[in-house]
Design an enzyme around this catalytic site. Structure first.
Site, PDB file in Angstrom:
ATOM      1  N   ASP A  93      18.150   8.732  53.849  1.00 15.15           N
ATOM      2  CA  ASP A  93      17.324   7.712  54.496  1.00 15.15           C
ATOM      3  C   ASP A  93      15.882   7.985  54.093  1.00 15.15           C
ATOM      4  OD1 ASP A  93      19.497   6.575  55.715  1.00 15.15           O
ATOM      5  OD2 ASP A  93      19.084   7.369  57.716  1.00 15.15           O
TER       6      ASP A  93
ATOM      7  N   ASP B  19      40.755  22.976  50.085  1.00 13.44           N
ATOM      8  CA  ASP B  19      40.500  24.012  51.075  1.00 13.44           C
ATOM      9  C   ASP B  19      40.150  23.488  52.461  1.00 13.44           C
ATOM     10  OD1 ASP B  19      41.126  26.121  49.442  1.00 13.44           O
ATOM     11  OD2 ASP B  19      39.093  26.425  48.712  1.00 13.44           O
TER      12      ASP B  19
ATOM     13  N   HIS C  75      40.376  27.452  35.607  1.00 16.97           N
ATOM     14  CA  HIS C  75      40.464  26.500  36.709  1.00 16.97           C
ATOM     15  C   HIS C  75      39.100  25.876  36.949  1.00 16.97           C
ATOM     16  CE1 HIS C  75      39.554  30.471  38.449  1.00 16.97           C
ATOM     17  NE2 HIS C  75      38.895  29.827  39.403  1.00 16.97           N
TER      18      HIS C  75
ATOM     19  N   GLU D  34      31.659  -2.240  44.559  1.00 20.67           N
ATOM     20  CA  GLU D  34      31.050  -3.236  45.435  1.00 20.67           C
ATOM     21  C   GLU D  34      29.569  -3.365  45.102  1.00 20.67           C
ATOM     22  OE1 GLU D  34      30.113  -3.676  50.230  1.00 20.67           O
ATOM     23  OE2 GLU D  34      31.771  -2.435  49.532  1.00 20.67           O
TER      24      GLU D  34
ATOM     25  N   TYR E 152      39.352  33.509  47.915  1.00 18.57           N
ATOM     26  CA  TYR E 152      37.962  33.227  47.545  1.00 18.57           C
ATOM     27  C   TYR E 152      37.038  33.272  48.755  1.00 18.57           C
ATOM     28  CZ  TYR E 152      38.054  31.975  42.585  1.00 18.57           C
ATOM     29  OH  TYR E 152      38.123  32.015  41.216  1.00 18.57           O
TER      30      TYR E 152
ATOM     31  N   HIS F  63      35.672  27.570  35.666  1.00 19.79           N
ATOM     32  CA  HIS F  63      35.808  29.028  35.746  1.00 19.79           C
ATOM     33  C   HIS F  63      36.890  29.500  34.779  1.00 19.79           C
ATOM     34  CE1 HIS F  63      36.080  32.793  38.575  1.00 19.79           C
ATOM     35  NE2 HIS F  63      35.554  33.061  37.395  1.00 19.79           N
TER      36      HIS F  63
ATOM     37  N   GLU G  88      28.419   0.080  43.487  1.00 24.59           N
ATOM     38  CA  GLU G  88      28.979   1.392  43.796  1.00 24.59           C
ATOM     39  C   GLU G  88      29.613   1.968  42.529  1.00 24.59           C
ATOM     40  OE1 GLU G  88      30.140   1.000  48.493  1.00 24.59           O
ATOM     41  OE2 GLU G  88      31.677   0.554  47.012  1.00 24.59           O
TER      42      GLU G  88
END
Length: 820
Positions: free
Chosen positions: A525, A380, A514, A666, A461, A691, A568
């Protein structure tokens, strides 16, 4: 609070009908207190371009890119033109220096998307323009550093959306004899809004060799009905759109009632065969109406309770800088065309909490056994979540007393105003923030929080986005969905697997399962830029305690175990909520020696937030890999400001931003000489829903059944609950007592004697009632608009993002909604 008002508005049908025909917004006249002036401490360096800035950028681009022969009014799909311009947000490195280190104000730049032909092929190309204001040192350069694909462009397979619409209309007209026979209706070129006519919409699949493979499906009624996604018909046509020129497209197969016909002639011939099986048409009627003006069950003759704010707002707002301060929270608001609201420099009690919080992408991925639902998905941001933040309805979308902010975007050489598209307000919940009843006292604290809200209507929507701030320092991001579902045609064919993907919800209509997955960025922070993340697990164990012996040799219990996130990675919500996801400050501790942190957890929606069910989606390719886990933790980099880009929609197999290159395992280690895993971390998290629409989703999905949220909760961030100094509440000391007296309900020693003493004292005294925080006074008078705002002041004349002045050429699809 709710206050009764005996001047009831008429609820007869004519008055109610007139009410819905009105539009409304007005600043309540009861807000009589003079607002004190309030100024943000710094400039909002993330603010979008002003109208003057956008105009200057347009003029400069025509001069600086003169070799492209840019035109304001493209006549063909070979013309080059500027599609959008907006602010290019500053790098965090520059912004933080300005905010916290007395550094200079970051240089201001613009971003432009240009429809451009390269090597005789149409592309969408990003440029950066600046510094602003335009001067002799300003320049235009390719915007490349924010895209890990190594390029700033994608091929544009949709050069002319109007032509695609015309193509669909031609398909419908060419088989008008078939549609009249099977559906009792034909396409109406003269009046596409004809509620009895037919329209023909495509579902595109980007193919790796270039262009699209399209399946068109017939719908009724015309464009004048908002319920068209509830009215699919069971006829589909496949189009080979791999040619960049629409003149080279060809219609191939047709699909009807589970059968594929190789050509239009085969389909037509099959109608006369004795074994041809017809399906009933999907016909509109009152069942799709979103309003019921006639019914009057007991109670509907009275209006419902509403919230009021007699004494005016308690937050402070700098409208020019879009800066808000409320009971320790401070933050800036900005918007973007693709993604809507974002908040920056969020602080609590003067300490840093988040640098950035905002939406990155909103995806809906469908499943089904027909050519439309089977490959349907939407990204979207491509259609413009910020561009579809239409005017809010006062008293309904937000309380009558809310403050409303206008937003704008710049497209097609115009600045488009979106009036009253953000609201800010306080709200007191129907449950307390805290309470406790002791034996001789009870304390109750009201749960009042601040909400920043916008609603984006992207096609069928409506998404309500809430950023919620609580008095204890908690932040919540919440999304609710409503509007029309994108339903499937129900063929009533036992040979099809329709029940495998949803439920039958009307005569010839089925729901279509869906996943909604909306990706957000939270650049935390926590008490500073250097943080680390741990999974604090609640784990069972068997252990021995010396004080247990000799009666108990081994005790089965539980304990806390910290697991540091070292690289990560994507993480899913834990089973049985058995882990706390904490982002710690590397060096800041509270008074008790505990590291300051915030916890990330699913919030007040419907259970844990979901990620995408489909594995390695055929349709999405690599364009939305962020949807595959619930949350992600990454190292923050100026070259990775976003997890997605709107133009990923055009290139799913080779997107401009490939999230797998960002979340690439990483190491989060601070440095080679440092064994810690401290750094500037970014969290990406998903909201949404699995949904499976049911009959209760007709006509519209209900917001309380579709809510999803994530909360960021202080965890040892403060020395004690900070809401104590801000909350409003009451302590009720019972008659004749001076202390709390221990637990409510417990039997005390010498209870009979104490009861006699209490009764003797109580006969002479009243309850001692002490309020903390202000209370309301007698004699308040509120006007009608405090309950029902002045509807005549609603400013919008049309909920549209542009006037399509480009005649639908090139990137015109970007102006449409989910139903394109």
């Amino acid at each position: 609070m709710c206050i009764s008002y005996n001047g009831l508005r008429s609820s007869n049908n004519s008055a109610f009908g007139a009410l819905t025909a009105l539009s409304y917004f007005g600043i309540p006249s009861y807000r009589s207190q003079k607002k004190q002036s309030f100024t943000a401490p710094k400039t909002n360096v993330w603010a979008d371009l002003t109208e003057r800035e956008a105009h200057d950028v347009y003029v400069f681009l025509y001069e600086d890119l003169a070799y492209l022969n840019l035109t304001k009014h493209p006549k063909s799909n070979r013309d080059n033109f500027i599609f959008i311009v907006e602010a290019l947000r500053p790098n965090k490195t520059d912004a933080v220096s300005y905010l916290y280190d007395a550094g200079p104000t970051p240089r201001r730049w613009a971003k432009a998307a240009v429809a451009q032909h390269m090597d005789d092929e149409p592309y969408m190309v990003y440029y950066m323009v600046g510094p602003l204001p335009i001067s002799s040192e300003s320049r235009t350069v390719p915007l490349e550093y924010v895209f890990n694909s190594g390029r700033n462009y994608v091929k544009n397979p949709v050069q002319d959306f109007v032509a695609i619409s015309e193509y669909g209309l031609n398909i419908a007209e060419n088989i008008s004899d078939i549609t009249r026979d099977l559906l009792g209706a034909v396409a109406n070129r003269e009046n596409p809004d004809d509620p009895l006519g037919l329209i023909c919409w495509p579902r595109g699949s980007r193919i790796e060799r270039g262009g699209f493979s399209l399946w068109f499906q017939l719908y009724r009624p015309g464009l004048g009905s908002g319920a068209r996604t509830l009215l699919p018909q069971g006829i589909y046509a496949k189009v080979d759109a791999s040619d960049a020129n629409i003149d080279g497209w060809t219609v191939g197969q047709f699909y009807y009632n589970g059968v594929i016909y190789d050509t239009e002639e085969d389909f037509r011939a099959a109608l006369s065969e004795p074994d041809f099986v017809r399906t009933p048409p999907n016909v509109d009627g009152p069942w799709s109406d979103t309003e019921d003006f006639e019914s009057g069950p007991p109670g509907r003759e009275l209006p419902p309770p509403v919230s009021v704010q007699p004494y005016g707002p308690r937050y402070r707002l700098d409208r020019e800088q879009q800066y808000v301060s409320w009971f320790g929270f401070e933050f800036y608001i900005t918007t973007a065309q693709a993604t809507g609201i974002a908040l920056f420099d969020i602080r609590f009690k003067g300490e840093r909490v988040m640098y950035e919080l905002g939406l990155q992408e909103a995806m809906a991925h469908y499943a089904g056994d027909d050519p439309m639902q089977g490959g349907l998905e939407f990204m979207d941001s491509f259609f413009g979540i910020g561009k579809t933040m239409f005017e809010l309805v006062p008293g309904y979308d937000c309380p009558a007393y809310a403050d409303y902010l206008d937003t704008r975007f710049h497209q097609a050489h115009k600045t488009h105003e979106l009036p009253n598209s953000i609201c800010i307000f306080e709200h007191t919940a129907d449950y307390l923030l805290s309470r406790h009843a002791a034996r001789y006292s009870v304390t109750a604290s009201r749960n009042t929080y601040l909400i920043v809200r916008a609603v984006s209507t992207v096609g069928n929507y409506d998404y309500t986005f809430d950023y919620i701030f609580y008095l204890d320092g908690t932040l919540e991001v919440k999304v609710r969905a409503s509007g029309f579902i994108f339903a499937a045609f129900y063929a009533q064919n036992s040979n099809k697997n329709e029940e495998e993907y949803g439920h039958r919800i009307h005569d010839a209509l089925a729901s279509s399962m869906h996943d909604h997955v909306l990706n957000f960025k939270a650049d935390l922070d926590i008490a500073g830029p250097t943080n680390d993340m741990v999974r604090l697990a609640l784990e069972p164990m068997t252990t021995t305690y010396p004080w247990d012996k000799p009666e108990v040799e081994d005790r089965n219990t539980m304990h806390l175990v910290e697991h540091t996130v070292t690289e990560e990675a994507g993480i899913d919500w834990p089973k049985n909520s058995g882990e706390f996801y904490l982002v710690y400050s590397a060096d800041q501790k509270n008074a008790w020696g505990e590291r300051k942190s915030y916890r990330i957890t699913s919030g007040t929606g419907l259970g844990s937030t979901p990620h995408l069910t489909i594995l390695n989606s055929t349709t999405l390719g690599d364009s939305a890999r962020w949807a595959e886990h619930d949350i992600w933790v990454l190292q923050r980099k100026d070259t990775e400001p976003r997890s997605a880009d709107p133009l990923n929609y055009f290139a799913p197999h080779d997107p401009l931003i490939d999230f797998t290159k960002m979340a690439n395992h990483e190491s989060l280690k601070h440095g080679e000489a440092d064994s810690s895993y401290h750094g500037d971390l970014v969290i990406y998290f998903n909201l949404g829903a699995h949904h499976v629409p049911h009959s209760g989703d007709v006509p519209n999905t209900l917001q309380h059944t579709s809510a999803s949220s994530v909360m960021f909760i202080p965890h040892n961030f403060n020395d004690r609950d900070p809401s104590r100094e801000s909350v409003q509440g009451v302590r009720l000391q019972l008659k004749g007592t001076k202390n709390s007296g221990g637990f409510a309900g417990e039997t005390s020693v010498n209870g009979d004697l104490r009861s006699r003493l209490d009764r003797r004292a109580g006969a002479q005294k009243k309850h001692d009632i002490k309020y903390f925080g202000s209370t309301y006074e007698q004699g308040m008078k509120l006007p009608l608009e405090a309950f029902e705002p002045d509807l005549e002041q609603y400013r919008s004349s049309e909920h549209a993002v542009t006037d399509l002045s480009y005649n639908g050429s090139a990137a015109g699809v970007w102006m449409q909604g989910d139903e394109w």
